[in-house]
Enzyme design. Sequence first.
Site, PDB file in Angstrom:
ATOM      1  N   TYR A  35      -1.291  -0.440  11.143  1.00  0.00           N
ATOM      2  CA  TYR A  35      -1.538  -1.119   9.864  1.00  0.00           C
ATOM      3  C   TYR A  35      -0.417  -0.841   8.877  1.00  0.00           C
ATOM      4  O   TYR A  35       0.192  -1.763   8.311  1.00  0.00           O
ATOM      5  CB  TYR A  35      -2.877  -0.681   9.255  1.00  0.00           C
ATOM      6  CG  TYR A  35      -2.961  -0.977   7.782  1.00  0.00           C
ATOM      7  CD1 TYR A  35      -2.919  -2.290   7.320  1.00  0.00           C
ATOM      8  CD2 TYR A  35      -3.042   0.052   6.835  1.00  0.00           C
ATOM      9  CE1 TYR A  35      -2.966  -2.569   5.957  1.00  0.00           C
ATOM     10  CE2 TYR A  35      -3.086  -0.220   5.484  1.00  0.00           C
ATOM     11  CZ  TYR A  35      -3.046  -1.531   5.048  1.00  0.00           C
ATOM     12  OH  TYR A  35      -3.083  -1.802   3.702  1.00  0.00           O
ATOM     13  N   LYS A  38       2.539  -3.382   7.244  1.00  0.00           N
ATOM     14  CA  LYS A  38       2.737  -3.582   5.809  1.00  0.00           C
ATOM     15  C   LYS A  38       4.159  -3.215   5.406  1.00  0.00           C
ATOM     16  O   LYS A  38       4.787  -3.902   4.585  1.00  0.00           O
ATOM     17  CB  LYS A  38       1.719  -2.772   5.013  1.00  0.00           C
ATOM     18  CG  LYS A  38       0.295  -3.275   5.104  1.00  0.00           C
ATOM     19  CD  LYS A  38       0.129  -4.695   4.590  1.00  0.00           C
ATOM     20  CE  LYS A  38       0.350  -4.805   3.099  1.00  0.00           C
ATOM     21  NZ  LYS A  38       0.137  -6.196   2.605  1.00  0.00           N
ATOM     22  N   THR A  71       0.819  -1.215   0.000  1.00  0.00           N
ATOM     23  CA  THR A  71       0.000   0.000   0.000  1.00  0.00           C
ATOM     24  C   THR A  71       0.850   1.262   0.000  1.00  0.00           C
ATOM     25  O   THR A  71       1.988   1.253   0.494  1.00  0.00           O
ATOM     26  CB  THR A  71      -0.907   0.011   1.248  1.00  0.00           C
ATOM     27  OG1 THR A  71      -1.543   1.290   1.388  1.00  0.00           O
ATOM     28  CG2 THR A  71      -0.097  -0.231   2.518  1.00  0.00           C
ATOM     29  N   ASP A  72       0.285   2.355  -0.501  1.00  0.00           N
ATOM     30  CA  ASP A  72       0.982   3.645  -0.464  1.00  0.00           C
ATOM     31  C   ASP A  72       1.111   4.197   0.951  1.00  0.00           C
ATOM     32  O   ASP A  72       1.914   5.102   1.205  1.00  0.00           O
ATOM     33  CB  ASP A  72       0.280   4.670  -1.360  1.00  0.00           C
ATOM     34  CG  ASP A  72      -1.157   4.989  -0.950  1.00  0.00           C
ATOM     35  OD1 ASP A  72      -1.696   4.335  -0.027  1.00  0.00           O
ATOM     36  OD2 ASP A  72      -1.753   5.889  -1.564  1.00  0.00           O
ATOM     37  N   GLU A  73       0.370   3.631   1.904  1.00  0.00           N
ATOM     38  CA  GLU A  73       0.413   4.153   3.266  1.00  0.00           C
ATOM     39  C   GLU A  73       1.756   3.929   3.939  1.00  0.00           C
ATOM     40  O   GLU A  73       2.067   4.568   4.950  1.00  0.00           O
ATOM     41  CB  GLU A  73      -0.716   3.539   4.101  1.00  0.00           C
ATOM     42  CG  GLU A  73      -2.095   3.949   3.614  1.00  0.00           C
ATOM     43  CD  GLU A  73      -3.202   3.540   4.556  1.00  0.00           C
ATOM     44  OE1 GLU A  73      -2.996   3.576   5.782  1.00  0.00           O
ATOM     45  OE2 GLU A  73      -4.290   3.182   4.063  1.00  0.00           O
TER      46      GLU A  73
END
Length: 337
Positions: A148, A152, A124-126
Amino acid sequence: MDKVLVTGGAGFIGSHFVKRLLQADDVAEVTVLDALTYAGHIENLGEAFLSSKLTFVKGNILNAGLVDELVRRHTAIVHFAAESHVDRSFYEAGNFLTTNVLGTHTVLDAARRLGTQKIVHVSTDEVYGSLLSGWAKESDPLRPSVPYAASKAAGDLVALSYFQTYGVPVCVTRSSNNYGPCQHPEKIIPLFVTRLLMGGTVALHGRGEHVRNWLHVEDNCQGIELVLRAGTPGETYNIGGGTDLTSRQLTEIILRICGADWDSVRYVADRQANDLRYAMDWSKIANSLGYKPVRPLEDGIAETAQWYRNNPGRWAPLLRKPHAPSSRVSLPAMAGA
């Protein structure tokens, strides 16, 4: 590619990817491994079960024996399985770390020992954290803000270390916010659509200024397939190219599509540790693999809203206990389609 194992293939993005993969002439078999927790639903695969290529296995990626058994029979792996909702990670951080880090290690180590030809680890871009300006490139530092995203990011680093240390042929993809049919109604677009369809109100955090890039799930799946087929092992690929919107702009589009007005919106205190802006440079995958998103945003959201109008039986039960693990489906340990 021949035989592909898809972990988390009954989830939102994973199920769309499985259906795409089943259409490929050079794919002889697709096996889905999914634990069917809150975000994984057998119904997401739907018509995919009409294909003789599909096998479904209910199980957890932490089960090393099961993972070994499945990895041994497949030439490639696409690893979607993860705990994936930010708010949940605030009070279930341990589960996120266990699944997203240790589970990823279980899959990678099986691939290392059993000689898997290609692995795609989906992220994810997060992991880049909030950017006040500019766009994150694949080589930029990871600065996750919440459990989260941290879990990741850790999984990404484990994956890349397995290439550097053992030569495991793994690629990492990082996508912006996905939307589309079959998404769990805890995510903002289906949450707002379903609340408005029921005549309720929607809650906008803070002043509605948080910026996200919105990418149709099918465009993300296109990018993931390109990486599976032609991505260079050891490389990371940002998958973006959707539409940048503030949460207020997104809300305006959803209101218009659902025939509602701003009287249906209430402002609430901002979410804990809510990053202001995510943004990625996706030129690498465009230039090296020919990736190009094709779904216009408003058409995609309208199509998504129509799916929720037509399928209340799929999402209405999930609104009753949105944070409870799913116990709706009981399947044998292995079931072929």
